[in-house]
Scaffold this motif. Structure first.
Motif, PDB file in Angstrom:
ATOM      1  N   ASP A 141      48.077  40.112  42.899  1.00 47.32           N
ATOM      2  CA  ASP A 141      47.632  40.598  44.204  1.00 47.32           C
ATOM      3  C   ASP A 141      48.287  39.757  45.305  1.00 47.32           C
ATOM      4  O   ASP A 141      48.934  38.748  45.041  1.00 47.32           O
ATOM      5  CB  ASP A 141      46.111  40.542  44.313  1.00 47.32           C
ATOM      6  N   LEU A 142      48.125  40.200  46.545  1.00 46.84           N
ATOM      7  CA  LEU A 142      48.803  39.540  47.666  1.00 46.84           C
ATOM      8  C   LEU A 142      48.337  38.099  47.855  1.00 46.84           C
ATOM      9  O   LEU A 142      49.132  37.223  48.211  1.00 46.84           O
ATOM     10  CB  LEU A 142      48.565  40.339  48.946  1.00 46.84           C
ATOM     11  N   LYS A 184      52.422  47.617  42.358  1.00 48.25           N
ATOM     12  CA  LYS A 184      51.816  47.821  43.663  1.00 48.25           C
ATOM     13  C   LYS A 184      52.380  46.876  44.720  1.00 48.25           C
ATOM     14  O   LYS A 184      52.516  47.236  45.887  1.00 48.25           O
ATOM     15  CB  LYS A 184      50.299  47.635  43.563  1.00 48.25           C
ATOM     16  N   THR A 185      52.682  45.650  44.335  1.00 42.41           N
ATOM     17  CA  THR A 185      53.119  44.642  45.311  1.00 42.41           C
ATOM     18  C   THR A 185      54.621  44.410  45.289  1.00 42.41           C
ATOM     19  O   THR A 185      55.140  43.675  46.117  1.00 42.41           O
ATOM     20  CB  THR A 185      52.418  43.303  45.032  1.00 42.41           C
ATOM     21  N   ASP A 242      50.386  42.800  37.522  1.00 40.47           N
ATOM     22  CA  ASP A 242      50.957  42.746  38.859  1.00 40.47           C
ATOM     23  C   ASP A 242      50.054  41.894  39.742  1.00 40.47           C
ATOM     24  O   ASP A 242      48.870  42.193  39.918  1.00 40.47           O
ATOM     25  CB  ASP A 242      51.046  44.170  39.420  1.00 40.47           C
ATOM     26  N   TYR A 273      56.052  42.848  42.810  1.00 40.01           N
ATOM     27  CA  TYR A 273      56.258  41.638  42.023  1.00 40.01           C
ATOM     28  C   TYR A 273      56.055  41.905  40.534  1.00 40.01           C
ATOM     29  O   TYR A 273      55.582  41.068  39.799  1.00 40.01           O
ATOM     30  CB  TYR A 273      55.313  40.523  42.491  1.00 40.01           C
ATOM     31  N   ILE A 323      50.148  35.934  45.407  1.00 32.58           N
ATOM     32  CA  ILE A 323      51.553  35.788  45.804  1.00 32.58           C
ATOM     33  C   ILE A 323      51.698  34.734  46.898  1.00 32.58           C
ATOM     34  O   ILE A 323      52.550  33.846  46.810  1.00 32.58           O
ATOM     35  CB  ILE A 323      52.106  37.141  46.290  1.00 32.58           C
ATOM     36  N   VAL A 324      50.853  34.813  47.918  1.00 31.66           N
ATOM     37  CA  VAL A 324      50.931  33.856  49.030  1.00 31.66           C
ATOM     38  C   VAL A 324      50.634  32.443  48.550  1.00 31.66           C
ATOM     39  O   VAL A 324      51.335  31.481  48.904  1.00 31.66           O
ATOM     40  CB  VAL A 324      49.949  34.268  50.151  1.00 31.66           C
TER      41      VAL A 324
END
Length: 267
Positions: free
Chosen positions: A179-180, A97-98, A177, A100, A183-184
């Motif tokens: 999530d955003l 989804k992202t 995977d 990554y 990741i940040v």
């Protein structure tokens, strides 16, 4: 008055000459000193050389800015991710989804420079080893052999602490995977963490280079003359043992998994 001489096999000795047996034996102090020196320097050097051979497939995506479980290159690394994190490399749309989930491919024209960047952590170790080897003689000249060994281990301890900090501030090992938000948060300290990794490997290499000089000299100093060659070879022996241990503990079912893989450098 004249000196009487004895002749033995055509070799002439003064009459008062004393023959001393050269059959020295191992003592508890000699054994203990040899093991302490080789375990604390030679063995650690071997582990630092052998470890990356196993976990380099984890370090490469990590230094590229993809420190997530499923972002692996082809081969053993993907197999480990498949077994321990249930990464599905057959169905692209299942978990991606992202962006990554898979490790992005490197363009052909950039592949040579990327391979060089991927090997910087090894280059840092070699550079540190070169400097440590060339400067080792000055350390034991000014600090004595024993104190120079202490200094080499201080380098290794500092390198281990930096590695612990690196893993704590650049940690994205969540299943699947990410999530955003993950990741940040993970990529926020990427550059600092990678810099600490390179410094850690450089200091580990410096310690290894010093080890090759000061440890062998110290073993030579503490060993009786007839046993000198035998005792000094313990340095090479424990390097090889360290290489073997580094390879074994880096296996996926021991310490070669995401949450544990960087701990190998700490040794």
């Amino acid at each position: 008055m004249p000196v009487r001489l004895l002749t033995i096999s055509s070799i002439i000795f003064p009459e008062h000459f004393r023959f001393v047996s050269n059959h020295q034996k191992w003592t508890s102090t000699l054994i203990w000193s040899t093991l302490v020196v080789t375990f604390s320097t030679s063995f650690v050097m071997g582990v630092n050389i052998g470890g990356p051979n196993v976990y380099n497939a984890f370090i490469v995506p990590w230094t590229r800015g993809y420190p997530f479980p499923c972002q692996k290159d082809i081969g053993v690394a993907q197999w480990v991710a498949y077994v321990w994190w249930n990464c599905n490399y057959d169905n692209v749309s299942y978990m991606n989804k992202t962006g990554y989930y898979y490790l992005p491919e490197v363009p052909t024209n950039r592949e040579p420079i990327q391979r060089l960047i991927d090997s910087v952590h090894t280059i840092c170790f070699v550079l540190g080893g070169t400097i440590g080897g060339f400067t080792g003689q000055y350390w034991y000249t000014f600090l004595t052999r024993r104190n120079a060994i202490f200094v080499s281990m201080i380098f290794q301890v500092v390198a281990s602490i930096l590695m612990i900090i690196t893993l704590e501030i650049y940690y994205g090992y969540t299943d699947g995977d990410p999530d955003l938000l993950t990741i940040v948060r993970t990529l926020g300290n990427k550059n600092v963490a990678i810099a600490l990794l390179y410094i850690s490997r450089f200091l580990s290499g410096w310690s290894a280079g010093m080890c090759c000089v000061v440890s062998t000299i110290y073993l030579t100093d503490i060993s009786p003359r007839p046993m000198r060659g035998k005792i000094v070879t313990f340095h090479q022996l424990f390097i090889v043992i360290g290489l073997l241990v580094g390879q074994i503990v880096g296996l996926p079912w021991l310490l070669g998994r995401h949450k544990r893989v960087l701990i190998l450098i700490i040794v």
